[in-house]
Design a protein around this motif. Sequence first.
Motif, PDB file in Angstrom:
ATOM      1  N   PRO A  33       0.887  -1.247  -0.018  1.00  0.00           N
ATOM      2  CA  PRO A  33      -0.106   0.063  -0.092  1.00  0.00           C
ATOM      3  C   PRO A  33       0.967   1.306   0.006  1.00  0.00           C
ATOM      4  O   PRO A  33       0.513   2.398  -0.884  1.00  0.00           O
ATOM      5  CB  PRO A  33      -0.940  -0.179   1.413  1.00  0.00           C
ATOM      6  N   GLN A  34       2.036   1.379   0.890  1.00  0.00           N
ATOM      7  CA  GLN A  34       2.694   2.564   1.098  1.00  0.00           C
ATOM      8  C   GLN A  34       3.593   2.527  -0.295  1.00  0.00           C
ATOM      9  O   GLN A  34       3.649   3.652  -0.927  1.00  0.00           O
ATOM     10  CB  GLN A  34       3.650   2.487   2.054  1.00  0.00           C
ATOM     11  N   SER A 255      -6.918  -0.702  -0.346  1.00  0.00           N
ATOM     12  CA  SER A 255      -6.185   0.372   0.580  1.00  0.00           C
ATOM     13  C   SER A 255      -6.378   1.760   0.106  1.00  0.00           C
ATOM     14  O   SER A 255      -6.794   2.542   0.582  1.00  0.00           O
ATOM     15  CB  SER A 255      -4.685   0.090   0.492  1.00  0.00           C
ATOM     16  N   GLN A 261      -4.198   8.896  -1.161  1.00  0.00           N
ATOM     17  CA  GLN A 261      -3.019   8.538  -1.585  1.00  0.00           C
ATOM     18  C   GLN A 261      -1.845   9.221  -0.605  1.00  0.00           C
ATOM     19  O   GLN A 261      -0.777   8.606  -0.364  1.00  0.00           O
ATOM     20  CB  GLN A 261      -2.826   8.901  -3.055  1.00  0.00           C
ATOM     21  N   LEU A 264      -1.539   7.212   2.614  1.00  0.00           N
ATOM     22  CA  LEU A 264      -0.941   5.830   2.451  1.00  0.00           C
ATOM     23  C   LEU A 264       0.520   6.052   2.012  1.00  0.00           C
ATOM     24  O   LEU A 264       1.531   5.146   2.946  1.00  0.00           O
ATOM     25  CB  LEU A 264      -1.673   5.065   1.141  1.00  0.00           C
ATOM     26  N   SER A 271       3.039  -1.101   5.740  1.00  0.00           N
ATOM     27  CA  SER A 271       1.719  -0.523   5.592  1.00  0.00           C
ATOM     28  C   SER A 271       0.102  -1.207   5.727  1.00  0.00           C
ATOM     29  O   SER A 271      -0.689  -0.595   5.855  1.00  0.00           O
ATOM     30  CB  SER A 271       1.756   0.588   4.209  1.00  0.00           C
ATOM     31  N   VAL A 275      -3.153   0.073   7.386  1.00  0.00           N
ATOM     32  CA  VAL A 275      -4.242   0.327   6.889  1.00  0.00           C
ATOM     33  C   VAL A 275      -5.505  -0.611   7.748  1.00  0.00           C
ATOM     34  O   VAL A 275      -6.574   0.035   8.026  1.00  0.00           O
ATOM     35  CB  VAL A 275      -4.245  -0.242   5.353  1.00  0.00           C
TER      36      VAL A 275
END
Length: 493
Positions: A33-34, A255, A261, A264, A271, A275
């Motif tokens: 996600p990150q 996510s 964005q 995240l 990550s 989340v």
Amino acid sequence: MTEQKSTNNTVSLWTLVSLIIGSTVGAGIFALPQNAASVAAPGAMLIGWAIAGIGMLSIAFVFQVLALRKPHLDSGVYSYVRAGLGDFVGFASAWGYWLGSVIAQVGYATLFFSTLGHYIPFFSTENRWTSGIAVSILTWVIFFMLTRGIQQAALMNVVTTVAKILPILAFIILVAFLGFSWDKFTLDIWGRNGGSGSVMDQIKAFMLFTVWTFIGVEGASVYSKQSRTRRDVGRATVIGFFSVLALLVTVTTLSFGVMTQEELAGLSDNSLAAVLEHVVGPWGGALVSLGLMFSVLGAYVSWQMLCAEPILLMGIDGLLPARFGRVNRAGAPVAAQLVSTIVIQICVVVFFMNEATYSFMVQLATIMYMLPYVFSALYLVLLATRGRGMTHPHAGTRFDDSGPVVSASDNRRHLLIGAVALVYSLWLFYAADPRYLLLGCLLVVPGLIPYVWTRIKSGDRIFNTFEWVVVALVILGSCYAIYGLTSGTLSFA
């Protein structure tokens, strides 16, 4: 090409599928996600996955086809490159794959201790040297275990696989039903307001992260000889690949429907946990973090063992001094494991001194992994178009171009697979940040010393004309890298 029964048909279709999923789903998905949000908005992310799906599936099929066409090449992935393009390009591919595994080891450890530091401040990101010392101790403890011939028990493999899959499935179910918002997902779907650049720039930046999450997808081809039928290898590759792709796309899509964005992109490396914690509270983050630590620890042990494999094979094949191809009484390649462990230790010091991020290590390792991918795809194209690779100094022995008779229709299909994989691989190099390409060249240069020394000692020709061109390009790139590092325009951060 007709379907062939294996003489040792012990590996079933679903065992092959589990091997692909187990080897591919690793630490990358927990940081996804990150990683995705740091370079791409939701729309560009989905396009990136579509491209990656086609490209990585073609690469997986390249290795499957080569395993069928060249069953006598049994020195790992790099043997195809060596057979098709010569000793030095084969060596450079194996060297790159080895260094990619070494760098990945440091990345795994960084992710493990940064996650642990969230709960035990002693290992927090503010205490980088504490984590660095812990990584070093862990690395050498595993080395001494491996020299005694101790490998992961079957129970550990089962535990680590279950420990990483269950939290991911829990994440998908809980976020889908409790946290996903379509309005949030579409709020800035093309990243117009996020400063991520054009859609094409976002896709290019996202691509290397997708490759990292797919490392190991070619796993079924390794067991083609033991499969019940050759067709099972193809089926397992498709089923395993799309199972992994579904997990990856679902995790990233969900996510972006929970956090923006920008939010995240600001998360820590783990990550996925952040989340889920955002959706259900601290227990969700703890659940995913526990799964991550089991997964990474299991991967760290197994990959440190596998790190020695390219060095061992090159020692056996005469591309490195013979001592690297020897094993002790316990069957452990001590010399290969020792040099791998020393280089892991050097990387720990260099990366921790320069405060290299997990993202940096992932992208640099991916560039190194891509070397055997792109050259193997090129070899398949050469086989399909001219029936053989480039002129090889050992033609007529184990690297001849003999193999099963291939029908015209199969050959056309193989050409399409190889061409798609080659174009995709070359596009990834084009899409990569130039600093990773330059640093990759710099990392190949030290390997020239043992390679040239071995060639001189054996009386073999050092480089042919094609190889001289490759060497010149590598040295030129490394010179640019050295200049960038000394002038400050290039860094490890």
